[in-house]
Design a protein around this motif. Sequence first.
Motif, PDB file in Angstrom:
ATOM      1  N   THR A   1       0.852  -1.187   0.000  1.00  0.00           N
ATOM      2  CA  THR A   1       0.000   0.000   0.000  1.00  0.00           C
ATOM      3  C   THR A   1       0.893   1.245   0.000  1.00  0.00           C
ATOM      4  N   ALA A   2       0.261   2.408  -0.111  1.00  0.00           N
ATOM      5  CA  ALA A   2       1.030   3.664  -0.055  1.00  0.00           C
ATOM      6  C   ALA A   2       1.757   3.773   1.280  1.00  0.00           C
ATOM      7  N   GLN A   3       1.067   3.370   2.373  1.00  0.00           N
ATOM      8  CA  GLN A   3       1.734   3.380   3.680  1.00  0.00           C
ATOM      9  C   GLN A   3       2.861   2.356   3.712  1.00  0.00           C
ATOM     10  N   GLY A   4       2.653   1.199   3.037  1.00  0.00           N
ATOM     11  CA  GLY A   4       3.688   0.179   2.993  1.00  0.00           C
ATOM     12  C   GLY A   4       4.948   0.662   2.304  1.00  0.00           C
ATOM     13  N   LEU A   5       4.788   1.397   1.212  1.00  0.00           N
ATOM     14  CA  LEU A   5       5.947   1.943   0.506  1.00  0.00           C
ATOM     15  C   LEU A   5       6.705   2.938   1.370  1.00  0.00           C
ATOM     16  N   LEU A   6       5.960   3.748   2.123  1.00  0.00           N
ATOM     17  CA  LEU A   6       6.598   4.712   3.020  1.00  0.00           C
ATOM     18  C   LEU A   6       7.361   3.995   4.130  1.00  0.00           C
ATOM     19  N   VAL A   7       6.716   2.986   4.729  1.00  0.00           N
ATOM     20  CA  VAL A   7       7.381   2.229   5.791  1.00  0.00           C
ATOM     21  C   VAL A   7       8.615   1.516   5.253  1.00  0.00           C
ATOM     22  N   LEU A   8       8.521   0.968   4.031  1.00  0.00           N
ATOM     23  CA  LEU A   8       9.667   0.270   3.441  1.00  0.00           C
ATOM     24  C   LEU A   8      10.855   1.213   3.281  1.00  0.00           C
ATOM     25  N   GLU A   9      10.614   2.423   2.812  1.00  0.00           N
ATOM     26  CA  GLU A   9      11.708   3.391   2.636  1.00  0.00           C
ATOM     27  C   GLU A   9      12.414   3.656   3.963  1.00  0.00           C
ATOM     28  N   HIS A  10      11.634   3.878   5.028  1.00  0.00           N
ATOM     29  CA  HIS A  10      12.242   4.133   6.335  1.00  0.00           C
ATOM     30  C   HIS A  10      12.877   2.866   6.909  1.00  0.00           C
ATOM     31  N   ALA A  11      12.240   1.724   6.680  1.00  0.00           N
ATOM     32  CA  ALA A  11      12.786   0.467   7.199  1.00  0.00           C
ATOM     33  C   ALA A  11      14.166   0.185   6.619  1.00  0.00           C
ATOM     34  N   GLN A  12      14.328   0.413   5.327  1.00  0.00           N
ATOM     35  CA  GLN A  12      15.618   0.147   4.686  1.00  0.00           C
ATOM     36  C   GLN A  12      16.703   1.038   5.267  1.00  0.00           C
ATOM     37  N   ARG A  13      16.363   2.301   5.532  1.00  0.00           N
ATOM     38  CA  ARG A  13      17.351   3.204   6.126  1.00  0.00           C
ATOM     39  C   ARG A  13      17.701   2.769   7.553  1.00  0.00           C
ATOM     40  N   LEU A  14      16.675   2.390   8.335  1.00  0.00           N
ATOM     41  CA  LEU A  14      16.921   1.965   9.715  1.00  0.00           C
ATOM     42  C   LEU A  14      17.757   0.690   9.766  1.00  0.00           C
ATOM     43  N   LEU A  15      17.444  -0.261   8.893  1.00  0.00           N
ATOM     44  CA  LEU A  15      18.195  -1.517   8.871  1.00  0.00           C
ATOM     45  C   LEU A  15      19.638  -1.292   8.439  1.00  0.00           C
ATOM     46  N   LEU A  16      19.823  -0.414   7.443  1.00  0.00           N
ATOM     47  CA  LEU A  16      21.181  -0.090   7.017  1.00  0.00           C
ATOM     48  C   LEU A  16      21.947   0.586   8.143  1.00  0.00           C
ATOM     49  N   GLY A  17      21.294   1.516   8.834  1.00  0.00           N
ATOM     50  CA  GLY A  17      21.951   2.206   9.942  1.00  0.00           C
ATOM     51  C   GLY A  17      22.329   1.251  11.059  1.00  0.00           C
ATOM     52  N   ALA A  18      21.429   0.314  11.382  1.00  0.00           N
ATOM     53  CA  ALA A  18      21.729  -0.669  12.435  1.00  0.00           C
ATOM     54  C   ALA A  18      22.899  -1.554  12.027  1.00  0.00           C
ATOM     55  N   HIS A  19      22.923  -1.956  10.747  1.00  0.00           N
ATOM     56  CA  HIS A  19      24.023  -2.797  10.259  1.00  0.00           C
ATOM     57  C   HIS A  19      25.344  -2.042  10.328  1.00  0.00           C
ATOM     58  N   LYS A  20      25.333  -0.775   9.913  1.00  0.00           N
ATOM     59  CA  LYS A  20      26.561   0.021   9.952  1.00  0.00           C
ATOM     60  C   LYS A  20      27.033   0.218  11.382  1.00  0.00           C
ATOM     61  N   LEU A  21      26.105   0.435  12.302  1.00  0.00           N
ATOM     62  CA  LEU A  21      26.474   0.621  13.703  1.00  0.00           C
ATOM     63  C   LEU A  21      27.159  -0.625  14.252  1.00  0.00           C
ATOM     64  N   ARG A  22      26.564  -1.795  14.013  1.00  0.00           N
ATOM     65  CA  ARG A  22      27.172  -3.041  14.498  1.00  0.00           C
ATOM     66  C   ARG A  22      28.552  -3.249  13.870  1.00  0.00           C
ATOM     67  N   ASN A  23      28.641  -2.972  12.570  1.00  0.00           N
ATOM     68  CA  ASN A  23      29.899  -3.176  11.852  1.00  0.00           C
ATOM     69  C   ASN A  23      31.004  -2.292  12.406  1.00  0.00           C
ATOM     70  N   GLU A  24      30.679  -1.007  12.640  1.00  0.00           N
ATOM     71  CA  GLU A  24      31.712  -0.078  13.103  1.00  0.00           C
ATOM     72  C   GLU A  24      32.097  -0.356  14.557  1.00  0.00           C
ATOM     73  N   LEU A  25      31.138  -0.769  15.374  1.00  0.00           N
ATOM     74  CA  LEU A  25      31.480  -1.114  16.755  1.00  0.00           C
ATOM     75  C   LEU A  25      32.419  -2.318  16.796  1.00  0.00           C
TER      76      LEU A  25
END
Length: 306
Positions: free
Chosen positions: A58-82
């Motif tokens: 849905t339109a809300q699903g597309l919006l959530v997906l965009e934010h989810a991808q950024r959050l998941l990437l950020g979490a992965h980068k945080l774990r990697n750098e730590l």
Amino acid sequence: MDLRQLRHFAALAENGSFVAAADVVGLSQPAFSRSIQALEHSLDCQLVDRSSRELRLTAQGLLVLEHAQRLLLGAHKLRNELVQFNGLSAGELRFGCGPTPAQALIPEALADFVRAYPGIQIDWEINHWDALSKRLLEEQLEFFVADARDFLGDPLYQVQVLSPSIGCFFCNSGHPLLARASLTLSDVMQFPLVAPRLSPSSRRAMARVSGRGDFRATVECGQFDAILRIVERSQAIGVATRQALQAPNERGALVELRLDDLPELRFSYGIIRRAGKLVSPAAQAMIAAIVEADQRQGASASGASQ
């Protein structure tokens, strides 16, 4: 809402079905469906259009997906750098470069890096400059090495300029041009040209040298080894830097063309990062290795020219 649910939702969007996504994340289909329903409940919206036979967000699903991808990437980068702050014994590094630096400079730097930090997982992408810049801005790469001139002065990028590289034309050892006592640029331009995809600055420099309004090679290729094979097996003329051509030249299959009327053609490569963004400890170490390899190659080229 938690990262696990967001990861499940991103897998659903990527795989296109509940069955395939459940298999990818290692859950049964009922458990996976409950995870998506729990995410919808916590966000108070419907993410998937269940009235469609094909999976559609849905339109809300597309919006959530965009934010989810950024959050998941950020979490992965945080774990990697730590992980990397514990002495670069583990973690991962993603960077890129153009075809020409990939021939000599980056392999030499990577050899030094791998010897020093064997536990780092490396994803090295070879691509043309505009694809690499997009990947950098999307935070899929920490840095890349390419012609620096098109990024200098751009507020989006931080550029660390490397030693200048001298451009040249080359052909195979049996080319008819080698039988001539002297050569001019017009002689070379009578044959097909093979080159990597050039940045706008490099194209303008080549256009000035060749006396053309614009410069496009007959064949543009992202893989330098493929360029070498084409030149070895045809009468095409290759375009490269002397550093990139050095190893193939040692085998005797290719010869640099010395032209009477060719001014010095310089390519200015650099390490390009996002402005204002910190890079990981692994990226810092890799950048240091590239700078050291560049200095060694520059000193070697200066000694050879004297």
